[in-house]
Every structure is written in structure tokens, then in C-alpha cells.
Scaffold this motif. Structure first.
Motif, PDB file in Angstrom:
ATOM      1  N   TYR A 296       0.801  -1.230   0.000  1.00 12.34           N
ATOM      2  CA  TYR A 296       0.000   0.000   0.000  1.00 12.34           C
ATOM      3  C   TYR A 296       0.833   1.279   0.000  1.00 12.34           C
ATOM      4  O   TYR A 296       0.775   2.076  -0.927  1.00 12.34           O
ATOM      5  CB  TYR A 296      -0.941   0.017   1.213  1.00 12.34           C
ATOM      6  N   ILE A 297       1.629   1.436   1.069  1.00 15.95           N
ATOM      7  CA  ILE A 297       2.302   2.723   1.242  1.00 15.95           C
ATOM      8  C   ILE A 297       3.235   3.017   0.065  1.00 15.95           C
ATOM      9  O   ILE A 297       3.315   4.139  -0.423  1.00 15.95           O
ATOM     10  CB  ILE A 297       3.081   2.754   2.575  1.00 15.95           C
ATOM     11  N   LYS A 298       3.914   1.972  -0.412  1.00 16.80           N
ATOM     12  CA  LYS A 298       4.867   2.182  -1.504  1.00 16.80           C
ATOM     13  C   LYS A 298       4.195   2.640  -2.793  1.00 16.80           C
ATOM     14  O   LYS A 298       4.830   3.191  -3.671  1.00 16.80           O
ATOM     15  CB  LYS A 298       5.640   0.892  -1.763  1.00 16.80           C
ATOM     16  N   GLN A 299       2.901   2.395  -2.886  1.00 18.98           N
ATOM     17  CA  GLN A 299       2.194   2.782  -4.106  1.00 18.98           C
ATOM     18  C   GLN A 299       1.770   4.261  -4.105  1.00 18.98           C
ATOM     19  O   GLN A 299       1.269   4.770  -5.098  1.00 18.98           O
ATOM     20  CB  GLN A 299       0.936   1.935  -4.252  1.00 18.98           C
ATOM     21  N   LEU A 300       1.997   4.915  -2.984  1.00 17.39           N
ATOM     22  CA  LEU A 300       1.581   6.317  -2.905  1.00 17.39           C
ATOM     23  C   LEU A 300       2.550   7.238  -3.629  1.00 17.39           C
ATOM     24  O   LEU A 300       3.761   7.043  -3.560  1.00 17.39           O
ATOM     25  CB  LEU A 300       1.553   6.768  -1.440  1.00 17.39           C
ATOM     26  N   LYS A 301       1.984   8.230  -4.301  1.00 17.55           N
ATOM     27  CA  LYS A 301       2.846   9.257  -4.896  1.00 17.55           C
ATOM     28  C   LYS A 301       2.444  10.614  -4.320  1.00 17.55           C
ATOM     29  O   LYS A 301       1.258  10.950  -4.292  1.00 17.55           O
ATOM     30  CB  LYS A 301       2.669   9.275  -6.410  1.00 17.55           C
ATOM     31  N   PHE A 302       3.432  11.347  -3.869  1.00 18.89           N
ATOM     32  CA  PHE A 302       3.154  12.662  -3.299  1.00 18.89           C
ATOM     33  C   PHE A 302       2.675  13.600  -4.406  1.00 18.89           C
ATOM     34  O   PHE A 302       3.306  13.681  -5.464  1.00 18.89           O
ATOM     35  CB  PHE A 302       4.436  13.203  -2.658  1.00 18.89           C
ATOM     36  N   ASN A 303       1.558  14.258  -4.206  1.00 14.15           N
ATOM     37  CA  ASN A 303       1.038  15.179  -5.205  1.00 14.15           C
ATOM     38  C   ASN A 303       1.386  16.605  -4.763  1.00 14.15           C
ATOM     39  O   ASN A 303       0.640  17.253  -4.032  1.00 14.15           O
ATOM     40  CB  ASN A 303      -0.481  14.982  -5.307  1.00 14.15           C
TER      41      ASN A 303
ATOM     42  N   PHE B 256      -1.778  12.820  -1.461  1.00 17.28           N
ATOM     43  CA  PHE B 256      -1.073  11.739  -2.145  1.00 17.28           C
ATOM     44  C   PHE B 256      -1.989  11.179  -3.212  1.00 17.28           C
ATOM     45  O   PHE B 256      -3.215  11.209  -3.079  1.00 17.28           O
ATOM     46  CB  PHE B 256      -0.762  10.601  -1.160  1.00 17.28           C
ATOM     47  N   ASN B 257      -1.377  10.616  -4.262  1.00 12.82           N
ATOM     48  CA  ASN B 257      -2.172   9.887  -5.231  1.00 12.82           C
ATOM     49  C   ASN B 257      -1.967   8.404  -5.030  1.00 12.82           C
ATOM     50  O   ASN B 257      -0.849   7.945  -4.798  1.00 12.82           O
ATOM     51  CB  ASN B 257      -1.744  10.254  -6.653  1.00 12.82           C
ATOM     52  N   ALA B 258      -3.056   7.660  -5.137  1.00  8.95           N
ATOM     53  CA  ALA B 258      -2.976   6.206  -5.045  1.00  8.95           C
ATOM     54  C   ALA B 258      -3.422   5.645  -6.386  1.00  8.95           C
ATOM     55  O   ALA B 258      -4.196   6.281  -7.099  1.00  8.95           O
ATOM     56  CB  ALA B 258      -3.893   5.722  -3.932  1.00  8.95           C
ATOM     57  N   PRO B 259      -2.923   4.444  -6.741  1.00  8.25           N
ATOM     58  CA  PRO B 259      -3.236   3.914  -8.071  1.00  8.25           C
ATOM     59  C   PRO B 259      -4.698   3.515  -8.232  1.00  8.25           C
ATOM     60  O   PRO B 259      -5.198   3.465  -9.351  1.00  8.25           O
ATOM     61  CB  PRO B 259      -2.324   2.692  -8.192  1.00  8.25           C
ATOM     62  N   ASN B 260      -5.372   3.180  -7.169  1.00 12.01           N
ATOM     63  CA  ASN B 260      -6.790   2.820  -7.299  1.00 12.01           C
ATOM     64  C   ASN B 260      -7.553   3.122  -6.020  1.00 12.01           C
ATOM     65  O   ASN B 260      -6.979   3.431  -4.983  1.00 12.01           O
ATOM     66  CB  ASN B 260      -6.938   1.338  -7.689  1.00 12.01           C
ATOM     67  N   GLU B 261      -8.853   3.003  -6.144  1.00  5.83           N
ATOM     68  CA  GLU B 261      -9.791   3.317  -5.072  1.00  5.83           C
ATOM     69  C   GLU B 261      -9.497   2.516  -3.799  1.00  5.83           C
ATOM     70  O   GLU B 261      -9.557   3.033  -2.686  1.00  5.83           O
ATOM     71  CB  GLU B 261     -11.185   2.937  -5.583  1.00  5.83           C
ATOM     72  N   LEU B 262      -9.169   1.235  -3.992  1.00  2.79           N
ATOM     73  CA  LEU B 262      -8.998   0.366  -2.826  1.00  2.79           C
ATOM     74  C   LEU B 262      -7.794   0.767  -1.995  1.00  2.79           C
ATOM     75  O   LEU B 262      -7.868   0.864  -0.775  1.00  2.79           O
ATOM     76  CB  LEU B 262      -8.846  -1.086  -3.281  1.00  2.79           C
ATOM     77  N   VAL B 263      -6.681   1.006  -2.689  1.00  2.00           N
ATOM     78  CA  VAL B 263      -5.486   1.424  -1.953  1.00  2.00           C
ATOM     79  C   VAL B 263      -5.769   2.755  -1.263  1.00  2.00           C
ATOM     80  O   VAL B 263      -5.431   2.967  -0.094  1.00  2.00           O
ATOM     81  CB  VAL B 263      -4.270   1.534  -2.909  1.00  2.00           C
TER      82      VAL B 263
ATOM     83  N   LEU C 120      -5.924  10.683  -2.977  1.00  2.00           N
ATOM     84  CA  LEU C 120      -6.808  10.736  -4.148  1.00  2.00           C
ATOM     85  C   LEU C 120      -6.423   9.636  -5.128  1.00  2.00           C
ATOM     86  O   LEU C 120      -5.286   9.173  -5.135  1.00  2.00           O
ATOM     87  CB  LEU C 120      -6.674  12.094  -4.851  1.00  2.00           C
ATOM     88  N   VAL C 121      -7.362   9.260  -5.962  1.00  2.00           N
ATOM     89  CA  VAL C 121      -7.059   8.219  -6.938  1.00  2.00           C
ATOM     90  C   VAL C 121      -6.411   8.850  -8.169  1.00  2.00           C
ATOM     91  O   VAL C 121      -6.910   9.847  -8.693  1.00  2.00           O
ATOM     92  CB  VAL C 121      -8.338   7.450  -7.310  1.00  2.00           C
ATOM     93  N   SER C 122      -5.314   8.235  -8.627  1.00  2.00           N
ATOM     94  CA  SER C 122      -4.473   8.846  -9.660  1.00  2.00           C
ATOM     95  C   SER C 122      -5.188   9.263 -10.921  1.00  2.00           C
ATOM     96  O   SER C 122      -5.040  10.377 -11.376  1.00  2.00           O
ATOM     97  CB  SER C 122      -3.381   7.883 -10.078  1.00  2.00           C
TER      98      SER C 122
END
Ligand code: ADP
Ligand code: MG
Length: 436
Positions: A22-29, A40-47, A76-78
């Protein structure tokens, strides 16, 4: 960079599995972030949902520790954030949310059962007629049982009726107070907290030992009360067991209505889980919902987080969620504490849960509810301990030898297979024994 440092620090405090998934998939926006809002942006709704429920608060806290200022943390979702228009709207919504009332924490979305009924009714009554019925309302109970949800329901209801509502955590109240002193802005602080129609203070136990903040809160309370403005508070303990509080505050906490929320009964818990799944667009079979309700403890917050674990694993592995899949995904989280379990402990829990005397369970009584409690105890001792059948027989007056025990076990196995409610009840007692 501060953000990376904070995520790494979080990583050192959680399991590698969760960090990697989870955490590693986050990108700082960076574009959408500012001093008050970290996005942060996450790749999908679930994460995104998973991190929001389990870690957003923690990340905000780590920021506060490092920088002295607690931001709103949003995930937020990417794909949405690629579209700058939508992104703007999201940020705007996020800012209005920093009044901190969450729109879906409403009375309509709250499932009422025996464990929370008084709290619910009390809150609804004051929301309809703030300042006139019970003042203050003091709600207490363990974590994850719906205190914040109810408190915010009062807020949303009153807000919709045009009232001026302030919702704060006690922590925020304290920080706001300290900062206002530093900035010589106490007039503004008092205007805000003393001139509202409804003041909602969450987790008031955090004011423990904060003398100056308590003093300020005392005067805030008095002024609001005198003006017939409604005060509602939550806490993890009842007023009389709160430590580190001035006596005059404790006594005021009890001026109106004190209500508790206790852990939900099984059927309420099942309904809450179903409601949450519906809300989050998650489909789980009744069998899985029951399994979760029986095995996952009482905190609904924790349960919500773990449902997200199951659904995200299913999505990552592109598989359907069967009962076995759910069991497997949750196995790390379900404590199997079989080691310290003794026959005496099992007998105690069964007697208490089924409201039967221990001496009756051990006796020869043929009264039906006693016979049933005895059977359940025998079954659980056989399942949870290494005791042999003859040694189990010795615990009960009417059991001559191991054949009497095996007859009882056979009977209960039949019941478990044919009667769903009975099976759930036995599972629930078993879980109480395992988590004690
Ligand atoms: P607390 O403040 O007591 O720690 P929260 O109010 O934050 O708990 O509740 C945790 C989660 O459980 C929230 O998502 C909330 O909506 C949900 N929840 C708890 N009780 C209920 C209930 N009776 N009906 C619906 N949702 C509930
Ligand atoms: Mg809370």
C-alpha cells in the motif's frame, strides 16, 4: 524530502507486507499540496480507501511531530488527478471538509442496536432541539464503536438546520488554544468556540493533565451552557474514571446525559458490516460477513480496514472472494491464542455468556438451557484444549466416562451443521475465549 522521510518512518512501524502493498504505491502530489493539506495519489480506489482508513491519521501525526503542524492528509485516486479540473474540485471539497464534518456520518447511516441505542436516541433528541434537553451529552466507549460517527451525526443534522456547529477533537482544541496564545489571537479563539450553537468535542480524554487548556475549556463550557448552546463530548471512559481532570470539569460532564456505547451484539455487527460493504460497493457473501463478524473483534474501524485488505488482495490476485480466500487473507490478523486456554477458563466464559451458573453447568441438571450450556462447554474444551475425554468427563458430575462426552459432542456437531444461528453463537463464544 520530508514526505519521503515520513513514509519511511511509517514503514518502520508497520508490516513489510502492508508497506509494500500500500504505502509504496503512494505518490506525493506536490501541486495539490500546501501547508495545511498534504495530498497523495494512489493507483486505485482500494489502496486509497485502505490508507485513508488505516494510515491517513498516522501520517498526519508524523507530520505534526516533524513540523509542528498537523495537516489534513488526503489520498486521491491517480486517474482522477490527471484531469486537472476534477482535481480542483477534489481539493475544494477537501477544504470544506476541513470544517471536519464528514458528510456520511449521519443518523441515517448509523445502525442502531442494543449496544448503542441510548446513545443514538440521546444524540438524536439533542440534535432536534439543541441546548434545551440534555446539556451536555457525554458519550463514552472503547475505540471504533461509533462515537465519532454519532457526534458528527449531531453536527450534520444541526448544520442542515442552519445552526453554527463546531466539531473539534480535544487535541485540536488544545493546539488551537496554544497557538492562539502564541499569536495573541485569543479574542478570535473565544469568538469561535463561545459563540457557536453546537460545540462537539471528540475524545475529551486528551485534555488530561493540560491545566491551562482545561481552564479555558471550563470557561468555554460555562459560557455555552449559560447561553443554552449545546455541548456534546465523547471519551474513552466515563467521567468518574477520567484521570488528570479538574473536579469542577468532571462534575460538569455529568450535568446532562451520560451514555455509553458497548461492543455490538452479533446481529448488529453483521448489519453494520453489511452497511459498510454496501456503502463501499463491496459484495461479500453472508457466510463471509458472518465469519468476519465472529472473528474480528469489536472495533468497526478495524473491521472496515480489514475488509479493504481482503478486497485489495482479491483485486491484486484477480480472484473472487470465497470464504477460504477471506480466511487466508485474514489469517495474520486473527489471533489464535490457544496456548493459555484451560477448561476452567472456558467454563467461566460459557457460564457468563449464556447466563447460567457455573455450578449448574457442572451439575446433573436436565434443565434445557443448562444442558445446552454444558454441551457447548464440553465441545469447546474438546476443541480448544488438549484434555482427553476421560479428563473432561471428570469436570462434570453427570458424566461417567468418555462415552458420555462423545455423545454430547456428536449432538452438538449435529446442531452446528443444521442450525446456523446456533453455530454463530458457539463461534462467538469461542472467539470471546480466544481473545480474552
Ligand atoms: P469511535 O469514535 O468510537 O472510535 P467511529 O465513530 O470512528 O468510532 O467509528 C468507526 C467506524 O465504524 C466508522 O466508519 C463508523 O461509521 C463505523 N460504525 C461504528 N458503529 C456504527 C454503527 N452503529 N452503524 C454504522 N457504522 C458504524
Ligand atoms: Mg472517535
Amino acid at each position: 524530502m520530508l514526505v519521503n522521510e515520513i513514509l519511511e518512518q511509517l514503514g518502520s512501524q508497520i508490516s513489510t507486507k502492508e508497506y509494500e502493498s500500500y504505502i509504496k504505491q503512494l505518490k506525493f502530489n506536490e501541486k495539490a499540496s500546501n501547508d495545511d493539506n498534504i495530498v497523495f495519489n494512489a493507483p486505485n480506489e482500494l489502496v486509497a480507501k485502505f490508507i485513508n482508513t488505516r494510515y491517513a491519521q498516522k501520517i498526519a501525526y508524523l507530520f505534526e511531530v516533524k513540523s509542528g503542524k498537523k495537516p489534513n492528509v488526503s489520498i486521491l485516486v491517480s486517474n482522477k488527478s490527471k484531469n486537472s479540473k476534477i482535481n480542483q474540485v477534489d481539493i475544494k471539497q477537501m477544504k470544506t471538509q476541513s470544517t471536519m464534518l464528514i458528510p456520511n456520518f449521519t443518523f441515517e447511516n448509523f445502525i442502531v442496536g442494543g449496544s448503542n441505542q441510548f446513545a443514538f436516541e440521546g444524540c438524536k433528541a439533542v440534535a432536534k432541539n439543541p441546548g434545551t434537553m440534555y446539556n451536555p451529552v457525554f458519550i463514552y466507549g472503547s475505540t471504533g464503536l461509533g462515537k465519532t460517527h454519532l457526534l458528527q451525526s449531531v453536527g450534520n443534522y444541526c448544520l442542515n438546520n442552519g445552526k453554527v456547529v463546531i466539531y473539534v477533537t480535544a487535541e485540536l482544541f488544545k493546539n488551537d488554544f496554544i497557538n492562539s496564545i502564541k499569536l495573541h489571537a485569543m479574542d478570535k479563539f473565544r469568538e469561535k468556540y463561545r459563540k457557536c450553537d453546537v460545540l462537539l468535542i471528540d475524545d475529551v480524554q486528551f485534555l488530561s493533565l493540560s491545566d491551562r487548556t482545561q481552564e479555558e475549556f471550563f470557561h468555554t463550557f460555562n459560557e455555552l451552557h449559560a447561553n443554552k448552546s449545546q455541548i456534546v463530548m465523547t471519551s474513552d471512559k466515563p467521567p468518574k474514571t477520567l484521570k488528570g481532570f479538574e473536579e469542577r470539569l468532571i462534575s460538569r460532564f455529568g450535568w446532562g446525559l451520560i451514555v455509553d456505547i458497548t461492543p455490538p451484539e452479533l446481529d448488529t455487527k453483521i448489519q453494520i458490516i453489511k452497511k459498510k460493504c454496501e456503502f463501499n460497493n463491496i459484495t461479500l457473501s453472508d457466510e463471509i460477513v458472518s465469519y468476519i463478524a465472529v472473528n474480528l473483534g469489536d472495533s468497526i474501524r478495524e473491521i472496515e480496514g480489514l475488509i479493504t485488505v481482503i478486497t485489495s488482495w482479491a483485486q491484486i490476485m484477480k480472484t473472487e472472494i470465497t470464504l477460504d480466500f477471506a480466511k487466508n487473507a485474514l489469517k495474520d490478523y486473527i489471533k489464535e491464542k490457544h496456548e493459555n486456554i484451560t477448561a476452567d477458563k472456558i467454563l467461566d466464559v460459557v457460564a457468563r455468556e449464556l447466563n447460567v451458573k457455573l455450578s449448574d453447568i457442572k451439575s446433573k441438571s436436565r434443565v434445557p438451557n443448562i444442558v445446552e450450556a454444558r454441551r457447548i462447554a464440553i465441545y469447546l474444551i474438546k476443541n480448544l484444549t488438549q484434555n482427553s475425554m476421560p479428563s473432561i468427563a471428570k469436570q462434570f458430575e453427570g458424566m461417567k466416562d468418555h462415552s458420555a462426552i462423545s455423545k454430547n459432542i456428536k449432538k452438538i456437531n449435529e446442531l452446528i451443521q443444521t442450525n446456523e444461528i446456533f453455530r454463530l453463537r458457539v463461534d462467538e463464544i469461542k472467539n470471546k475465549i480466544l481473545t480474552k
